[in-house]
Design a protein around this motif. Structure first.
Motif, PDB file in Angstrom:
ATOM      1  N   LEU A  16       0.828  -1.200   0.000  1.00 49.34           N
ATOM      2  CA  LEU A  16       0.000   0.000   0.000  1.00 49.34           C
ATOM      3  C   LEU A  16       0.867   1.256   0.000  1.00 49.34           C
ATOM      4  O   LEU A  16       0.548   2.246  -0.662  1.00 49.34           O
ATOM      5  N   ALA A  17       1.976   1.209   0.731  1.00 49.91           N
ATOM      6  CA  ALA A  17       2.889   2.351   0.744  1.00 49.91           C
ATOM      7  C   ALA A  17       3.503   2.557  -0.633  1.00 49.91           C
ATOM      8  O   ALA A  17       3.717   3.698  -1.065  1.00 49.91           O
ATOM      9  N   GLU A  18       3.761   1.458  -1.347  1.00 54.47           N
ATOM     10  CA  GLU A  18       4.295   1.585  -2.698  1.00 54.47           C
ATOM     11  C   GLU A  18       3.252   2.179  -3.638  1.00 54.47           C
ATOM     12  O   GLU A  18       3.580   2.970  -4.524  1.00 54.47           O
ATOM     13  N   PHE A  19       1.980   1.797  -3.454  1.00 56.28           N
ATOM     14  CA  PHE A  19       0.912   2.453  -4.217  1.00 56.28           C
ATOM     15  C   PHE A  19       1.013   3.963  -4.051  1.00 56.28           C
ATOM     16  O   PHE A  19       0.914   4.729  -5.013  1.00 56.28           O
ATOM     17  N   GLU A  20       1.176   4.407  -2.806  1.00 52.15           N
ATOM     18  CA  GLU A  20       1.155   5.835  -2.497  1.00 52.15           C
ATOM     19  C   GLU A  20       2.263   6.609  -3.207  1.00 52.15           C
ATOM     20  O   GLU A  20       2.101   7.791  -3.495  1.00 52.15           O
ATOM     21  N   THR A  21       3.385   5.949  -3.499  1.00 51.09           N
ATOM     22  CA  THR A  21       4.468   6.655  -4.183  1.00 51.09           C
ATOM     23  C   THR A  21       4.054   7.094  -5.591  1.00 51.09           C
ATOM     24  O   THR A  21       4.699   7.963  -6.181  1.00 51.09           O
ATOM     25  N   GLU A  46     -10.172   5.214  -6.562  1.00 51.94           N
ATOM     26  CA  GLU A  46     -10.770   3.997  -7.114  1.00 51.94           C
ATOM     27  C   GLU A  46      -9.690   3.080  -7.703  1.00 51.94           C
ATOM     28  O   GLU A  46      -9.792   1.856  -7.606  1.00 51.94           O
ATOM     29  N   THR A  47      -8.653   3.666  -8.283  1.00 48.14           N
ATOM     30  CA  THR A  47      -7.528   2.866  -8.787  1.00 48.14           C
ATOM     31  C   THR A  47      -6.891   2.063  -7.665  1.00 48.14           C
ATOM     32  O   THR A  47      -6.636   0.853  -7.795  1.00 48.14           O
ATOM     33  N   PHE A  48      -6.630   2.718  -6.542  1.00 46.82           N
ATOM     34  CA  PHE A  48      -6.003   2.019  -5.418  1.00 46.82           C
ATOM     35  C   PHE A  48      -6.937   0.958  -4.832  1.00 46.82           C
ATOM     36  O   PHE A  48      -6.492  -0.120  -4.423  1.00 46.82           O
ATOM     37  N   THR A  49      -8.223   1.263  -4.798  1.00 52.26           N
ATOM     38  CA  THR A  49      -9.187   0.283  -4.275  1.00 52.26           C
ATOM     39  C   THR A  49      -9.200  -0.966  -5.147  1.00 52.26           C
ATOM     40  O   THR A  49      -9.135  -2.108  -4.640  1.00 52.26           O
ATOM     41  N   ARG A  50      -9.267  -0.780  -6.469  1.00 45.70           N
ATOM     42  CA  ARG A  50      -9.282  -1.942  -7.367  1.00 45.70           C
ATOM     43  C   ARG A  50      -7.958  -2.693  -7.318  1.00 45.70           C
ATOM     44  O   ARG A  50      -7.926  -3.931  -7.367  1.00 45.70           O
ATOM     45  N   LEU A  64       4.720  -2.429 -11.456  1.00 42.83           N
ATOM     46  CA  LEU A  64       3.564  -1.995 -10.668  1.00 42.83           C
ATOM     47  C   LEU A  64       3.034  -0.671 -11.221  1.00 42.83           C
ATOM     48  O   LEU A  64       1.810  -0.473 -11.306  1.00 42.83           O
ATOM     49  N   ARG A  65       3.935   0.219 -11.611  1.00 43.92           N
ATOM     50  CA  ARG A  65       3.509   1.511 -12.159  1.00 43.92           C
ATOM     51  C   ARG A  65       2.648   1.310 -13.404  1.00 43.92           C
ATOM     52  O   ARG A  65       1.577   1.913 -13.531  1.00 43.92           O
ATOM     53  N   SER A  66       3.082   0.474 -14.333  1.00 44.73           N
ATOM     54  CA  SER A  66       2.311   0.237 -15.553  1.00 44.73           C
ATOM     55  C   SER A  66       0.958  -0.381 -15.230  1.00 44.73           C
ATOM     56  O   SER A  66      -0.060  -0.036 -15.852  1.00 44.73           O
ATOM     57  N   TRP A  67       0.945  -1.284 -14.266  1.00 42.30           N
ATOM     58  CA  TRP A  67      -0.307  -1.947 -13.871  1.00 42.30           C
ATOM     59  C   TRP A  67      -1.280  -0.928 -13.288  1.00 42.30           C
ATOM     60  O   TRP A  67      -2.469  -0.939 -13.606  1.00 42.30           O
ATOM     61  N   LEU A  68      -0.786  -0.032 -12.440  1.00 37.80           N
ATOM     62  CA  LEU A  68      -1.655   0.987 -11.869  1.00 37.80           C
ATOM     63  C   LEU A  68      -2.188   1.929 -12.949  1.00 37.80           C
ATOM     64  O   LEU A  68      -3.353   2.334 -12.917  1.00 37.80           O
ATOM     65  N   TYR A  69      -1.346   2.267 -13.908  1.00 37.19           N
ATOM     66  CA  TYR A  69      -1.815   3.129 -14.999  1.00 37.19           C
ATOM     67  C   TYR A  69      -2.876   2.435 -15.841  1.00 37.19           C
ATOM     68  O   TYR A  69      -3.807   3.083 -16.330  1.00 37.19           O
ATOM     69  N   LYS A  70      -2.737   1.151 -16.026  1.00 40.65           N
ATOM     70  CA  LYS A  70      -3.757   0.418 -16.787  1.00 40.65           C
ATOM     71  C   LYS A  70      -5.103   0.507 -16.076  1.00 40.65           C
ATOM     72  O   LYS A  70      -6.142   0.762 -16.702  1.00 40.65           O
ATOM     73  N   ILE A  71      -5.089   0.309 -14.760  1.00 39.52           N
ATOM     74  CA  ILE A  71      -6.331   0.400 -13.981  1.00 39.52           C
ATOM     75  C   ILE A  71      -6.881   1.824 -14.047  1.00 39.52           C
ATOM     76  O   ILE A  71      -8.078   2.035 -14.293  1.00 39.52           O
ATOM     77  N   CYS A  76     -10.713   6.126 -15.902  1.00 40.56           N
ATOM     78  CA  CYS A  76     -10.916   7.422 -16.552  1.00 40.56           C
ATOM     79  C   CYS A  76     -11.787   7.278 -17.801  1.00 40.56           C
ATOM     80  O   CYS A  76     -12.665   8.122 -18.051  1.00 40.56           O
ATOM     81  N   LEU A  77     -11.564   6.236 -18.578  1.00 36.59           N
ATOM     82  CA  LEU A  77     -12.374   6.036 -19.786  1.00 36.59           C
ATOM     83  C   LEU A  77     -13.838   5.821 -19.423  1.00 36.59           C
ATOM     84  O   LEU A  77     -14.741   6.311 -20.103  1.00 36.59           O
ATOM     85  N   ASP A  78     -14.074   5.089 -18.339  1.00 35.34           N
ATOM     86  CA  ASP A  78     -15.458   4.910 -17.878  1.00 35.34           C
ATOM     87  C   ASP A  78     -16.058   6.250 -17.453  1.00 35.34           C
ATOM     88  O   ASP A  78     -17.228   6.548 -17.750  1.00 35.34           O
ATOM     89  N   MET A  79     -15.268   7.076 -16.756  1.00 38.16           N
ATOM     90  CA  MET A  79     -15.771   8.364 -16.269  1.00 38.16           C
ATOM     91  C   MET A  79     -16.008   9.341 -17.418  1.00 38.16           C
ATOM     92  O   MET A  79     -16.808  10.276 -17.290  1.00 38.16           O
ATOM     93  N   LEU A  80     -15.324   9.147 -18.540  1.00 37.20           N
ATOM     94  CA  LEU A  80     -15.483  10.043 -19.685  1.00 37.20           C
ATOM     95  C   LEU A  80     -16.650   9.662 -20.574  1.00 37.20           C
ATOM     96  O   LEU A  80     -16.857  10.283 -21.626  1.00 37.20           O
ATOM     97  N   ASP A  81     -17.400   8.657 -20.167  1.00 33.13           N
ATOM     98  CA  ASP A  81     -18.590   8.272 -20.928  1.00 33.13           C
ATOM     99  C   ASP A  81     -19.726   9.235 -20.583  1.00 33.13           C
ATOM    100  O   ASP A  81     -20.678   8.903 -19.883  1.00 33.13           O
ATOM    101  N   ARG A  82     -19.576  10.486 -21.070  1.00 32.57           N
ATOM    102  CA  ARG A  82     -20.534  11.546 -20.767  1.00 32.57           C
ATOM    103  C   ARG A  82     -20.683  12.409 -22.009  1.00 32.57           C
ATOM    104  O   ARG A  82     -19.790  12.434 -22.873  1.00 32.57           O
ATOM    105  N   PRO A  83     -21.779  13.120 -22.131  1.00 30.51           N
ATOM    106  CA  PRO A  83     -22.044  13.834 -23.388  1.00 30.51           C
ATOM    107  C   PRO A  83     -21.185  15.074 -23.611  1.00 30.51           C
ATOM    108  O   PRO A  83     -21.016  15.509 -24.738  1.00 30.51           O
TER     109      PRO A  83
END
Length: 332
Positions: A16-21, A46-50, A64-71, A76-83
């Motif tokens: 979890l501490a590594e996530f925070e970096t 939400e990224t950290f939760t998932r 780990l960095r690439s994996w977090l960016y993928k999540i 973000c793509l889900d959140m951009l599903d707006r008009p």
């Protein structure tokens, strides 16, 4: 610890501490994607939760960095599903007259919001210098013209310096498709992105003086002094209003008319927003010696002039984000 327990409790505190970096750079990425500080913080959480929930399935084939960016990208793509994409007032219409009445305010989801430097920049000054141009309001607004996937590809490839293969893995695309989309994104950005204004370096004495002179002129409400600091095509904007004003004389006329409530304001310096000089802007209240929130004010500089005056008026949300108090009292 048993496997069952690990699955229930998730990764250990060291993970979890590594996530925070990675929090600040993920927040900056999500902000570039979404145009909102608040949505960016939500996306990172939400990224950290998932990631926490699925960490046992992380096989370490990518960093780990690439994996977090993928999540984060998928969120973000889900959140951009707006008009509607976020924008700045100057993206929506031409400049208004200084004597124009203020229109009805638009909802907060219409606007590009400022982001505190502390949310987006790490402690490394070199990293700060290399990425702050892509956190400018104009760049983030230009990104909103791109389809969501192109936006992610442009940011991952050209800002974060991910390879085509890493970007393709995050988006579940082929590297060839990534490269094709990047070319289309570059073409669009070349048409919509304004000329890059100068960055702000708080160690530069000339830039510090320019900002200090602005504060002195504005707090004194000396429009003659203020206009000498402004670029010929300076733009003043005030989200959530879509009215904006262009030109030093028009800015002065607006300030002396519709904007006259700003007289006797106080500008409280912030650590910065979007890599630019920023202030908590307080206006006088009915109680002597007490000022109340008016805006988060962000300056855009070009050469030895101020090219943009951005007054973000949603103080109820933005002042807590920037750690500002609900009123300002001058020291005795």
């Amino acid at each position: 610890m048993t496997d069952a327990t690990t699955a229930t409790t998730g990764p250990d505190p060291e993970v979890l501490a590594e996530f925070e970096t990675h929090r600040r750079e993920l927040c900056a990425y999500a902000y570039r994607m979404l145009g909102s500080s608040f949505e960016a913080e939500d996306a990172v959480q939400e990224t950290f939760t998932r990631a926490w929930r699925s960490y046992d399935s992380f096989e370490g084939r990518a960093s780990l960095r690439s994996w977090l960016y993928k999540i984060a990208t998928n969120i973000c793509l889900d959140m951009l599903d707006r008009p509607q994409s976020r924008a700045r007032p100057m993206d929506l219409n031409g400049p208004g007259r200084p004597d124009s009445p203020l229109p009805m305010p638009q909802p907060d989801y219409v606007w590009i919001e400022p982001i505190p430097n502390a949310l987006a920049f790490g402690a490394d000054p070199a990293e700060h210098a290399s990425t702050k141009d892509t956190l400018r309001l104009a760049f983030v607004a230009a990104c909103q013209h791109l389809p969501a996937t192109q936006r992610a590809i442009l940011i991952m490839r050209e800002v974060l310096r991910f390879s085509a293969s890493e970007t393709a893995e995050a988006l579940m695309m082929s590297p060839a498709s990534v490269n094709s989309a990047l070319q289309r994104a570059r073409s669009t950005m070349s048409k919509v992105q304004p000329t890059v204004t100068d960055g702000f370096d708080d160690t530069d004495p000339d830039q510090r003086k320019l900002v200090d002179d602005f504060v002195k002129a504005f707090e004194a409400y000396d429009m003659d002094a203020l206009t000498t600091l402004l670029k010929a095509d300076v733009a003043l904007s005030m989200p959530p209003f879509d009215l904006w004003i262009s030109g030093p004389e028009n800015v002065a006329a607006f300030m002396l008319g519709t904007g006259s409530a700003c007289r006797d304001s106080r500008m409280v310096p912030l650590e910065g927003a979007n890599g630019l000089p920023a202030f908590g802007h307080y206006k006088p209240s009915e109680e002597p010696g007490v000022w109340v929130p008016w805006s988060i004010t962000v300056l855009e500089l070009e050469g030895d002039t101020i090219a943009g005056l951005n007054f973000f008026l949603d103080t109820q949300r933005l002042f807590p984000l920037f750690g500002l108090p609900p009123e300002w009292r001058e020291a005795a």
